[in-house]
Scaffold this motif. Structure first.
Motif, PDB file in Angstrom:
ATOM      1  N   VAL A 182       1.101  -1.167  -0.258  1.00 25.18           N
ATOM      2  CA  VAL A 182      -0.328   0.031  -0.131  1.00 25.18           C
ATOM      3  C   VAL A 182       0.922   1.296  -0.032  1.00 25.18           C
ATOM      4  N   ILE A 183       0.710   1.915  -1.019  1.00 25.74           N
ATOM      5  CA  ILE A 183       1.916   3.135  -1.345  1.00 25.74           C
ATOM      6  C   ILE A 183       1.119   4.419  -1.405  1.00 25.74           C
ATOM      7  N   MET A 184       1.377   5.437  -0.862  1.00 26.63           N
ATOM      8  CA  MET A 184       0.928   6.709  -1.107  1.00 26.63           C
ATOM      9  C   MET A 184       1.905   7.710  -1.519  1.00 26.63           C
ATOM     10  N   VAL A 185       1.909   8.455  -2.344  1.00 29.60           N
ATOM     11  CA  VAL A 185       3.025   9.517  -3.011  1.00 29.60           C
ATOM     12  C   VAL A 185       2.239  10.675  -3.563  1.00 29.60           C
ATOM     13  N   PRO A 186       2.844  11.924  -3.826  1.00 26.05           N
ATOM     14  CA  PRO A 186       2.065  12.744  -4.496  1.00 26.05           C
ATOM     15  C   PRO A 186       2.003  12.315  -5.928  1.00 26.05           C
ATOM     16  N   TYR A 187       0.562  12.326  -6.281  1.00 24.28           N
ATOM     17  CA  TYR A 187       0.322  11.604  -7.346  1.00 24.28           C
ATOM     18  C   TYR A 187      -0.927  12.309  -8.244  1.00 24.28           C
ATOM     19  N   ASP A 188      -0.544  12.512  -9.698  1.00 23.94           N
ATOM     20  CA  ASP A 188      -1.275  13.182 -10.730  1.00 23.94           C
ATOM     21  C   ASP A 188      -1.775  12.336 -11.582  1.00 23.94           C
ATOM     22  N   PRO A 189      -3.101  11.813 -11.486  1.00 26.00           N
ATOM     23  CA  PRO A 189      -3.465  10.917 -12.476  1.00 26.00           C
ATOM     24  C   PRO A 189      -3.498  11.104 -13.989  1.00 26.00           C
ATOM     25  N   ASP A 190      -3.405  12.557 -14.162  1.00 24.57           N
ATOM     26  CA  ASP A 190      -3.839  13.043 -15.447  1.00 24.57           C
ATOM     27  C   ASP A 190      -2.549  13.499 -16.160  1.00 24.57           C
ATOM     28  N   ASN A 191      -1.359  13.389 -15.590  1.00 25.67           N
ATOM     29  CA  ASN A 191      -0.098  13.780 -16.085  1.00 25.67           C
ATOM     30  C   ASN A 191       1.086  13.068 -16.034  1.00 25.67           C
ATOM     31  N   PRO A 192       2.047  12.865 -16.745  1.00 22.59           N
ATOM     32  CA  PRO A 192       3.275  11.976 -16.488  1.00 22.59           C
ATOM     33  C   PRO A 192       3.896  12.783 -15.203  1.00 22.59           C
ATOM     34  N   THR A 193       4.744  11.813 -14.857  1.00 22.74           N
ATOM     35  CA  THR A 193       5.460  12.438 -13.547  1.00 22.74           C
ATOM     36  C   THR A 193       6.254  13.757 -14.093  1.00 22.74           C
ATOM     37  N   TYR A 194       6.163  14.525 -13.018  1.00 25.78           N
ATOM     38  CA  TYR A 194       6.854  15.894 -13.282  1.00 25.78           C
ATOM     39  C   TYR A 194       8.168  15.949 -12.298  1.00 25.78           C
ATOM     40  N   SER A 195       9.192  16.204 -13.072  1.00 23.90           N
ATOM     41  CA  SER A 195      10.521  16.183 -12.270  1.00 23.90           C
ATOM     42  C   SER A 195      11.500  16.926 -13.157  1.00 23.90           C
ATOM     43  N   ASN A 196      12.132  17.877 -12.690  1.00 30.89           N
ATOM     44  CA  ASN A 196      13.193  18.522 -13.116  1.00 30.89           C
ATOM     45  C   ASN A 196      14.456  18.680 -12.496  1.00 30.89           C
ATOM     46  N   PRO A 197      15.411  17.696 -13.176  1.00 25.61           N
ATOM     47  CA  PRO A 197      16.770  17.451 -12.471  1.00 25.61           C
ATOM     48  C   PRO A 197      17.764  18.871 -12.304  1.00 25.61           C
ATOM     49  N   VAL A 198      17.234  20.077 -13.050  1.00 21.19           N
ATOM     50  CA  VAL A 198      18.116  21.181 -12.805  1.00 21.19           C
ATOM     51  C   VAL A 198      17.567  21.642 -11.446  1.00 21.19           C
ATOM     52  N   LEU A 199      16.581  21.580 -10.830  1.00 20.82           N
ATOM     53  CA  LEU A 199      16.222  22.068  -9.663  1.00 20.82           C
ATOM     54  C   LEU A 199      16.753  21.256  -8.642  1.00 20.82           C
ATOM     55  N   THR A 200      17.691  21.632  -7.834  1.00 22.00           N
ATOM     56  CA  THR A 200      18.491  20.926  -6.911  1.00 22.00           C
ATOM     57  C   THR A 200      18.350  21.434  -5.493  1.00 22.00           C
ATOM     58  N   THR A 201      18.246  22.833  -5.043  1.00 22.71           N
ATOM     59  CA  THR A 201      18.292  23.304  -4.212  1.00 22.71           C
ATOM     60  C   THR A 201      17.013  23.030  -3.372  1.00 22.71           C
ATOM     61  N   PRO A 202      16.910  23.241  -1.778  1.00 25.17           N
ATOM     62  CA  PRO A 202      15.618  22.995  -1.180  1.00 25.17           C
ATOM     63  C   PRO A 202      14.609  24.074  -1.509  1.00 25.17           C
ATOM     64  N   ALA A 203      15.279  25.192  -1.789  1.00 27.84           N
ATOM     65  CA  ALA A 203      14.110  26.542  -2.356  1.00 27.84           C
ATOM     66  C   ALA A 203      13.562  26.119  -3.457  1.00 27.84           C
ATOM     67  N   GLU A 204      14.368  25.614  -4.543  1.00 32.30           N
ATOM     68  CA  GLU A 204      13.738  25.528  -5.952  1.00 32.30           C
ATOM     69  C   GLU A 204      12.559  24.242  -5.902  1.00 32.30           C
ATOM     70  N   ARG A 205      13.210  23.343  -5.040  1.00 31.10           N
ATOM     71  CA  ARG A 205      12.219  22.079  -4.971  1.00 31.10           C
ATOM     72  C   ARG A 205      10.722  22.421  -4.336  1.00 31.10           C
ATOM     73  N   MET A 206      11.069  23.397  -3.352  1.00 31.11           N
ATOM     74  CA  MET A 206       9.942  23.845  -2.415  1.00 31.11           C
ATOM     75  C   MET A 206       8.744  24.357  -3.514  1.00 31.11           C
ATOM     76  N   VAL A 207       9.296  25.218  -4.331  1.00 28.45           N
ATOM     77  CA  VAL A 207       8.744  25.996  -5.422  1.00 28.45           C
ATOM     78  C   VAL A 207       7.985  25.031  -6.587  1.00 28.45           C
ATOM     79  N   ALA A 208       8.821  24.158  -6.867  1.00 28.82           N
ATOM     80  CA  ALA A 208       8.459  23.215  -7.930  1.00 28.82           C
ATOM     81  C   ALA A 208       7.562  21.993  -7.569  1.00 28.82           C
ATOM     82  N   TYR A 209       7.879  21.469  -6.310  1.00 27.41           N
ATOM     83  CA  TYR A 209       7.062  20.468  -5.929  1.00 27.41           C
ATOM     84  C   TYR A 209       6.230  20.499  -4.619  1.00 27.41           C
ATOM     85  N   GLY A 210       6.563  21.798  -3.844  1.00 27.40           N
ATOM     86  CA  GLY A 210       5.539  21.914  -2.755  1.00 27.40           C
ATOM     87  C   GLY A 210       6.324  21.508  -1.553  1.00 27.40           C
ATOM     88  N   HIS A 211       7.466  20.795  -1.602  1.00 33.10           N
ATOM     89  CA  HIS A 211       8.254  20.361  -0.462  1.00 33.10           C
ATOM     90  C   HIS A 211       9.862  20.548  -0.828  1.00 33.10           C
TER      91      HIS A 211
END
Ligand SMILES: [Zn+2]
Length: 263
Positions: A182-211
């Motif tokens: 049984v797994i939970m993750v931040p999940y959007d059933p309508d889109n492919p996984t969103y990830s941007n390897p350019v975003l590395t700092t906690p501040a950038e990831r906070m903006v992009a992913y909310g954490h």
């Protein structure tokens, strides 16, 4: 603001490393929220109720960096996703009622005590930074033999792991054929996984992913990746799992839960 939210907020501002942040989070004990009014039974219809600890109250506590209203149980500290997870285990599985060997990654304190009470030494917890778990380990290299567990519980962990493919492989490896995850993750059933390897700092990831320590927001392609690791997966939305009366009473949010069968 809770201690957890204070530390994560500070992390996004200062660029604190994840290990440092979570060691701080786990080194202190979050005071039980407490300080709440139990609802008289006569007001039951209007009460909010926590399905984990059973407490009813006219309101829950706000939680999160934006102060999400009525999010946290004032007694056991559960959040919406913890209550969804617990209700799924209680109502849709027999994992709480029959003997089974369970592995729980990054166990939430409100669920951990109840699972331990039911399963004793068959209940194993693991985390990278929390010293209170059964076994401190990296999910990418678990110290368990193949097929060691009947049930795997993992909520909001995979999105913290850069090489999540290795973690998915390991989680599947330690689950026996016919076992369930049984797994939970931040999940959007309508889109492919969103990830941007350019975003590395906690501040950038906070903006992009909310954490500040997330690497992605999962999308529908996760199901193929789980299947590739041997986990046939069904996605459940909270709207499918629970009635509107349950969602209101237990304060469940719009969310998704992945139920996996190990082939
Ligand atoms: Zn509670």
């Amino acid at each position: 603001m809770s201690r957890l939210n204070r530390i994560l907020s500070q992390a996004a501002r200062t660029g604190m490393r994840e290990q440092v942040a979570y060691q701080q989070i786990y080194s202190g004990v979050e005071a039980p929220p407490g300080n709440f009014q139990r609802m008289p039974a006569s007001l039951g219809e209007r009460a909010l109720q926590c399905p984990i600890c059973g407490v009813a109250s006219d309101k829950f506590l706000p939680f999160g960096l934006g102060g999400r209203p009525n999010a946290q149980c004032p007694n056991c500290g559960s959040l919406e996703r913890h209550r969804i997870f617990w209700l799924y285990l209680s109502d849709r599985t027999d994992f709480l009622r029959r003997p089974c060997k369970l592995l729980h990654t990054a166990p939430e304190s409100c669920l951990e005590a109840r699972l331990l009470a039911r399963h004793g030494s068959d209940y194993v917890t693991t985390d990278r930074y929390n010293r209170r778990v059964s076994i401190e380990a990296d999910l990418k290299a678990l110290p368990f033999v193949d097929s060691a567990f009947d049930v795997l519980l993992s909520s909001h962990v995979l999105e913290h792991i850069e090489d999540d493919g290795a973690a998915i492989h390991e989680l599947s490896r330690v689950l026996r054929p016919g076992g369930k995850a049984v797994i939970m993750v931040p999940y959007d059933p309508d889109n492919p996984t969103y990830s941007n390897p350019v975003l590395t700092t906690p501040a950038e990831r906070m903006v992009a992913y909310g954490h500040p320590y997330h690497y992605r927001i999962y999308g529908y392609d996760l199901l193929d990746r789980l299947a590739g690791a041997g986990l046939a997966t069904r996605v459940w939305s909270t709207n499918e799992l629970f009635s509107s009366a349950q969602r209101r009473r237990y304060r469940l949010n719009a969310n998704y839960l992945l139920a996996c069968d190990k082939r």
